[in-house]
Design a protein around this motif. Structure first.
Motif, PDB file in Angstrom:
ATOM      1  N   GLN A 212       3.436 -45.042  37.919  1.00  0.00           N
ATOM      2  CA  GLN A 212       3.809 -45.006  36.524  1.00  0.00           C
ATOM      3  C   GLN A 212       2.554 -45.066  35.660  1.00  0.00           C
ATOM      4  N   ILE A 213       2.298 -44.039  34.965  1.00  0.00           N
ATOM      5  CA  ILE A 213       1.129 -43.989  34.101  1.00  0.00           C
ATOM      6  C   ILE A 213       1.323 -44.860  32.871  1.00  0.00           C
ATOM      7  N   GLN A 214       2.517 -44.887  32.312  1.00  0.00           N
ATOM      8  CA  GLN A 214       2.743 -45.632  31.074  1.00  0.00           C
ATOM      9  C   GLN A 214       3.108 -47.089  31.317  1.00  0.00           C
ATOM     10  N   LYS A 215       3.155 -47.517  32.573  1.00  0.00           N
ATOM     11  CA  LYS A 215       3.383 -48.921  32.950  1.00  0.00           C
ATOM     12  C   LYS A 215       4.759 -49.464  32.569  1.00  0.00           C
TER      13      LYS A 215
ATOM     14  N   GLN B 216      12.586 -40.107  25.995  1.00  0.00           N
ATOM     15  CA  GLN B 216      11.518 -39.428  26.735  1.00  0.00           C
ATOM     16  C   GLN B 216      12.110 -38.500  27.794  1.00  0.00           C
ATOM     17  N   ALA B 217      13.089 -38.998  28.522  1.00  0.00           N
ATOM     18  CA  ALA B 217      13.742 -38.186  29.552  1.00  0.00           C
ATOM     19  C   ALA B 217      14.442 -36.989  28.927  1.00  0.00           C
ATOM     20  N   ALA B 218      15.076 -37.207  27.790  1.00  0.00           N
ATOM     21  CA  ALA B 218      15.771 -36.120  27.108  1.00  0.00           C
ATOM     22  C   ALA B 218      14.789 -35.042  26.660  1.00  0.00           C
ATOM     23  N   MET B 219      13.668 -35.458  26.109  1.00  0.00           N
ATOM     24  CA  MET B 219      12.665 -34.484  25.653  1.00  0.00           C
ATOM     25  C   MET B 219      12.071 -33.718  26.837  1.00  0.00           C
ATOM     26  N   CYS B 220      11.793 -34.410  27.918  1.00  0.00           N
ATOM     27  CA  CYS B 220      11.261 -33.735  29.111  1.00  0.00           C
ATOM     28  C   CYS B 220      12.288 -32.772  29.700  1.00  0.00           C
TER      29      CYS B 220
ATOM     30  N   ASP C   9       9.308 -48.160  32.409  1.00  0.00           N
ATOM     31  CA  ASP C   9      10.296 -47.132  32.724  1.00  0.00           C
ATOM     32  C   ASP C   9      10.359 -46.078  31.625  1.00  0.00           C
ATOM     33  N   VAL C  10      10.823 -44.929  32.004  1.00  0.00           N
ATOM     34  CA  VAL C  10      10.996 -43.830  31.051  1.00  0.00           C
ATOM     35  C   VAL C  10      12.180 -44.156  30.145  1.00  0.00           C
ATOM     36  N   SER C  11      12.008 -43.984  28.850  1.00  0.00           N
ATOM     37  CA  SER C  11      13.104 -44.235  27.911  1.00  0.00           C
ATOM     38  C   SER C  11      14.049 -43.041  27.905  1.00  0.00           C
ATOM     39  N   PRO C  12      15.285 -43.229  27.475  1.00  0.00           N
ATOM     40  CA  PRO C  12      16.226 -42.113  27.415  1.00  0.00           C
ATOM     41  C   PRO C  12      15.731 -40.952  26.552  1.00  0.00           C
TER      42      PRO C  12
ATOM     43  N   LYS D 189      21.513 -45.215  33.239  1.00  0.00           N
ATOM     44  CA  LYS D 189      20.763 -45.935  34.263  1.00  0.00           C
ATOM     45  C   LYS D 189      20.325 -47.306  33.745  1.00  0.00           C
ATOM     46  N   GLN D 190      20.013 -47.383  32.459  1.00  0.00           N
ATOM     47  CA  GLN D 190      19.611 -48.655  31.867  1.00  0.00           C
ATOM     48  C   GLN D 190      20.813 -49.563  31.592  1.00  0.00           C
TER      49      GLN D 190
END
Length: 98
Positions: free
Chosen positions: A1-4, A11-15, A6-9, A93-94
């Motif tokens: 994990q680069i950002q240290k 962030q996941a949506a944008m990706c 979990d991925v936020s919803p 997931k969260q």
């Protein structure tokens, strides 16, 4: 994990949206060939003999831009889908205990 963390919803949506849009744009020519193969014949009613025949006829009769027909709605639709699906996945997931 680069950002240290979990991925936020979001962030996941944008990706998901960005990745889906790029994939949709890149695969649009294949979708055009697939659609014409499913139709089975050209605008004059002459049957295609296969995918390569479609590529040759389409390029010779309509030019290379014919393979990008429908790219805007395809990219938009798949980008929206990627945004919703990946965002919802991370969001649930969260929320849900695993």
């Amino acid at each position: 994990q680069i950002q240290k963390r979990d991925v936020s919803p979001i962030q996941a949506a944008m990706c998901g949206s960005l990745g889906g849009g790029i994939a949709a744009a890149v695969t649009t020519p294949l979708d055009v060939v697939k659609t014409r193969l499913m139709i089975g014949s050209d605008k004059n009613g002459k049957a295609y003999s296969g995918a390569l025949d479609i590529v040759h006829k389409t390029f010779n009769e309509e030019g290379g831009t014919a393979f990008l027909k429908g790219i805007q709605p395809r990219v938009l639709w798949i980008s929206i889908g990627g945004f919703v699906f990946f965002g919802a996945y991370e969001g649930f997931k969260q929320i849900l205990p695993l």
